[in-house]
Design a protein around this motif. Structure first.
Motif, PDB file in Angstrom:
ATOM      1  N   LYS A  58      43.584  45.119  33.904  1.00 48.21           N
ATOM      2  CA  LYS A  58      43.375  43.561  33.684  1.00 48.21           C
ATOM      3  C   LYS A  58      43.893  43.474  32.205  1.00 48.21           C
ATOM      4  O   LYS A  58      43.996  44.320  31.675  1.00 48.21           O
ATOM      5  CB  LYS A  58      42.218  43.169  33.928  1.00 48.21           C
ATOM      6  CG  LYS A  58      41.745  43.122  35.349  1.00 48.21           C
ATOM      7  CD  LYS A  58      40.164  42.557  35.737  1.00 48.21           C
ATOM      8  CE  LYS A  58      40.663  41.142  36.196  1.00 48.21           C
ATOM      9  NZ  LYS A  58      39.880  40.144  36.816  1.00 48.21           N
ATOM     10  N   ASP A  67      39.689  37.081  33.498  1.00 48.17           N
ATOM     11  CA  ASP A  67      40.645  37.773  32.927  1.00 48.17           C
ATOM     12  C   ASP A  67      41.773  38.154  34.125  1.00 48.17           C
ATOM     13  O   ASP A  67      41.480  38.675  35.126  1.00 48.17           O
ATOM     14  CB  ASP A  67      40.092  39.040  32.629  1.00 48.17           C
ATOM     15  CG  ASP A  67      39.281  39.102  30.998  1.00 48.17           C
ATOM     16  OD1 ASP A  67      39.436  37.966  30.491  1.00 48.17           O
ATOM     17  OD2 ASP A  67      38.767  39.914  30.820  1.00 48.17           O
ATOM     18  N   LYS A 109      45.713  45.005  27.548  1.00 49.57           N
ATOM     19  CA  LYS A 109      45.426  45.311  28.870  1.00 49.57           C
ATOM     20  C   LYS A 109      44.049  46.521  28.748  1.00 49.57           C
ATOM     21  O   LYS A 109      44.232  47.300  28.038  1.00 49.57           O
ATOM     22  CB  LYS A 109      46.746  46.209  29.669  1.00 49.57           C
ATOM     23  CG  LYS A 109      47.920  45.447  29.814  1.00 49.57           C
ATOM     24  CD  LYS A 109      48.779  46.146  30.609  1.00 49.57           C
ATOM     25  CE  LYS A 109      50.347  44.997  30.444  1.00 49.57           C
ATOM     26  NZ  LYS A 109      51.417  45.843  31.090  1.00 49.57           N
ATOM     27  N   GLU A 149      44.921  39.797  36.321  1.00 44.45           N
ATOM     28  CA  GLU A 149      45.387  41.032  36.399  1.00 44.45           C
ATOM     29  C   GLU A 149      46.618  41.280  35.649  1.00 44.45           C
ATOM     30  O   GLU A 149      47.502  40.445  35.428  1.00 44.45           O
ATOM     31  CB  GLU A 149      45.664  41.270  37.881  1.00 44.45           C
ATOM     32  CG  GLU A 149      44.491  41.249  38.647  1.00 44.45           C
ATOM     33  CD  GLU A 149      44.612  41.828  40.410  1.00 44.45           C
ATOM     34  OE1 GLU A 149      45.578  42.742  40.509  1.00 44.45           O
ATOM     35  OE2 GLU A 149      44.282  41.189  41.100  1.00 44.45           O
TER      36      GLU A 149
END
Length: 66
Positions: A16, A62, A24, A64
């Motif tokens: 995510k 959040d 990330k 992906e």
């Protein structure tokens, strides 16, 4: 006496990112339950390998990572 509460489902291994443009991270395992009922999970930053703790309730907000 405190009731034992099983940890909730956590999408371990899912990648995510913090907000639409943030770094990330990979979702890790549940670490502990907080006094407010939320749970802390371990996350690992994809680019640096650094680990941090993150509230489980923030994960659904959040996106992906693509």
């Amino acid at each position: 006496m405190h009731a034992t509460v099983a940890p909730p489902f956590v999408p371990v291994g899912k990648i995510k990112c913090f907000g639409p443009f943030g770094p990330k991270y990979e979702v890790g395992h549940v670490l502990r339950q907080l006094d407010d009922g939320d749970w802390m999970v371990e996350v690992t930053m994809v680019e640096t390998g650094e680990t941090a703790e993150y509230r489980l309730t923030h994960l659904p907000d959040d996106p992906e990572a693509s």
